[in-house]
Design an enzyme around this catalytic site. Structure first.
Site, mmCIF file in Angstrom:
data_model
loop_
_atom_site.group_PDB
_atom_site.id
_atom_site.type_symbol
_atom_site.label_atom_id
_atom_site.label_comp_id
_atom_site.label_asym_id
_atom_site.label_seq_id
_atom_site.Cartn_x
_atom_site.Cartn_y
_atom_site.Cartn_z
ATOM 1 C CG LEU A 175 -2.586 -0.563 1.600
ATOM 2 C CD1 LEU A 175 -1.327 -2.392 1.504
ATOM 3 C CD2 LEU A 175 -2.656 -0.732 2.490
ATOM 4 C CB VAL A 176 2.597 2.712 -2.395
ATOM 5 C CG1 VAL A 176 3.959 4.072 -2.577
ATOM 6 C CG2 VAL A 176 3.865 1.188 -2.351
ATOM 7 C CE LYS A 256 -3.625 4.091 7.461
ATOM 8 N NZ LYS A 256 -2.650 3.479 8.869
ATOM 9 N N GLY A 278 3.214 0.784 5.161
ATOM 10 C CA GLY A 278 4.366 1.866 6.143
ATOM 11 C C GLY A 278 4.300 2.306 7.400
ATOM 12 C CD GLN A 287 1.723 4.866 11.023
ATOM 13 O OE1 GLN A 287 3.021 4.542 11.782
ATOM 14 N NE2 GLN A 287 1.181 5.758 10.357
ATOM 15 C CB CYS A 444 -7.063 22.371 0.337
ATOM 16 S SG CYS A 444 -6.187 22.275 -0.694
#
Length: 470
Positions: A175-176, A256, A278, A287, A444
């Site tokens: 997953l990048v 996530k 990552g 995380q 933004c």
């Protein structure tokens, strides 16, 4: 000239496993050296000898996973110790005159002399030619490798990435995001021998996607021997579902979680055996141990986290080494679903509600997936950049309606003259009320969200643009 290619972990393998890994190494080196002209290979235990343009081949082979180090070398046969020493000294005589030198010898096979005998004999000849021996702080360091009846002498040693040959340990889906961390995680898995396909979840439209694809392209320059696939999913439906149906404090965890669900399905599509992320423990609210347990619950395949014990500085140094860092820091961050006060955990009941809230959106994102091969990424990014050129403006056109997509606090601190602040999920209502005859300019924090909004409205027939304020 010849290039000596050394490997470490492969050397401890036995039988067919070792032969398979050596074959993978040769295949990867051959692809890496494709621009070096004709190359030929010869294998001996612990070494691969590559014949061709030595400097070009050495640079190429030093980027191949499984390679410990490489050296462009001069190869010669010899009859005895005197012949060996004479030929080695002849090669380096001119370079040691008036300089301190050291001779380092490695020997493999059965000989009537020792490695020290070779070093002493060559050293004596070079000293007689005008050099001086200094084993501690030499100005010139000379290496000689003796293997049966042939010798190889060299001065340069280029370090390789080490690890295992690409393709020796199955396939994973990484997953990048395009940020700093996830490409490094994918690189580490390639270093451990896994084929890596990539999933990119596009939240920020053409601006973010173009920048992220350039990061992935740079990462996959290391994937010699594998034509990696890059899966690009339109994840805007996921972001919309989270904003509408999930408590703001759980947005990060919800995204996530949805991404894991999407990745699990995508991994089965490409026959990957695990997911790679990552994540680094404690680096962000999503995380923490509690958050990771929540987002991973019920995922029916391994989730590998190569960076879990690294700090940010270590990850940054690695990104700089592999070449993705400068590109990653240019990828604008999408700010549409990240709360200023995120929760660091979620209960099982909340996770079940999140799954229900994002289920249809995950299905839509999966259905949207486009697949690119690694050789197609450059042209894909260029095409996106050309689309982007028509959306961006350097200054606000006369009479345009300027829309600020940032939060209320940022708007109060500063905003463009005449700008009106509109919540993201109210933009469509706003432009419908204001009228199609108007020109709209959005901004933004970093440009990703405003570029995405401008493009989506452009597709609906509005004259819409975005402007960067940084």
């Amino acid at each position: 000239m010849v290039v000596l290619v050394r490997y470490s972990e492969v050397a401890i393998k036995r039988g067919s496993v070792r032969r398979e890994m050596e074959a993978l190494l040769v295949r990867s080196i051959r692809e890496a050296a494709a621009g070096c002209g004709e190359v030929k290979f010869r294998l001996e235990p612990g070494r691969i000898f590559v014949y061709g343009d030595d400097q070009c081949v050495a640079r190429a082979a030093s980027r191949v996973f499984g390679v410990k180090s490489v050296s462009p070398a001069t190869e010669y046969s010899f009859a005895d110790l005197d012949d060996l020493a004479s030929k080695a000294a002849s090669r380096w005589r001119d370079e040691v005159v008036g300089r301190k030198f050291a001779v380092r010898v490695h020997r493999a096979g059965s000989h009537s002399f020792t490695s020290r005998d070779v070093a002493v004999r060559v050293g004596a000849l070079l000293a007689a030619a005008g050099g001086s021996v200094d084993l501690e702080r030499p100005e010139v360091e000379i290496f000689i490798e003796v293997r049966e009846g042939r010798a190889y002498t060299y001065r340069e040693i280029y370090e390789g990435p080490g690890g295992l040959p690409l393709g020796s340990e199955g396939k994973v889906l990484a997953l990048v995001s395009g940020g700093i961390d996830s490409p490094v995680a994918a690189w580490y898995m390639m270093r451990r021998g896994a084929y890596v396909d990539v999933l990119y979840c596009n939240l920020g439209g053409v601006l973010t996607e173009a920048a992220a694809l350039r990061v992935v392209e740079k990462l996959l320059e290391w994937a010699y021997g594998y034509d990696a696939r890059v899966l690009v999913a339109d994840c805007a439906p996921i972001a919309d579902a989270i904003r509408r149906n999930v408590d703001r404090h759980l947005w990060s965890i919800a995204f996530k979680r949805a991404l894991y669900r999407l990745a699990e399905r995508a991994a089965r599509r490409v026959k990957a055996e695990a997911l790679v992320t990552g994540e680094s423990l404690g680096q962000a609210s999503s995380q923490t141990l509690q958050a990771l347990a929540a987002v991973e619950a019920g995922i029916d395949m391994p989730v590998l986290r190569p960076l879990i014990g690294l700090d940010k500085e270590e990850i940054v140094r690695m990104a700089q080494r592999i070449g993705t860092y400068d590109l990653s820091i240019s990828v604008p961050e999408y700010c549409g679903i990240f709360s200023r006060e995120p929760r660091r955990w979620a209960s099982r009941g909340e996770i079940e509600l999140i799954d229900l809230a994002v289920h249809d959106a995950v299905e839509a994102a999966f259905s949207s997936i486009e697949v690119f091969r690694k050789g197609e990424l450059g042209s894909a990014a260029a095409a996106l950049s050309s689309r982007l050129a028509g959306l961006a403006v350097d200054k606000v056109p006369d009479g345009a309606v300027v829309v600020d997509l940032r939060d209320q606090e940022a708007y109060i601190r500063w905003h463009l003259p005449g700008a009106v602040r509109v919540e993201l999920d109210k933009v469509l209502d706003f432009v419908e009320r204001t009228g199609r005859d108007k020109t709209y300019v959005f901004y933004c924090y970093e440009g990703a969200l405003s570029a995405d909004v401008a493009e989506r409205l452009r597709k609906s027939g509005y004259r819409s643009y975005f402007i960067k304020i940084k």
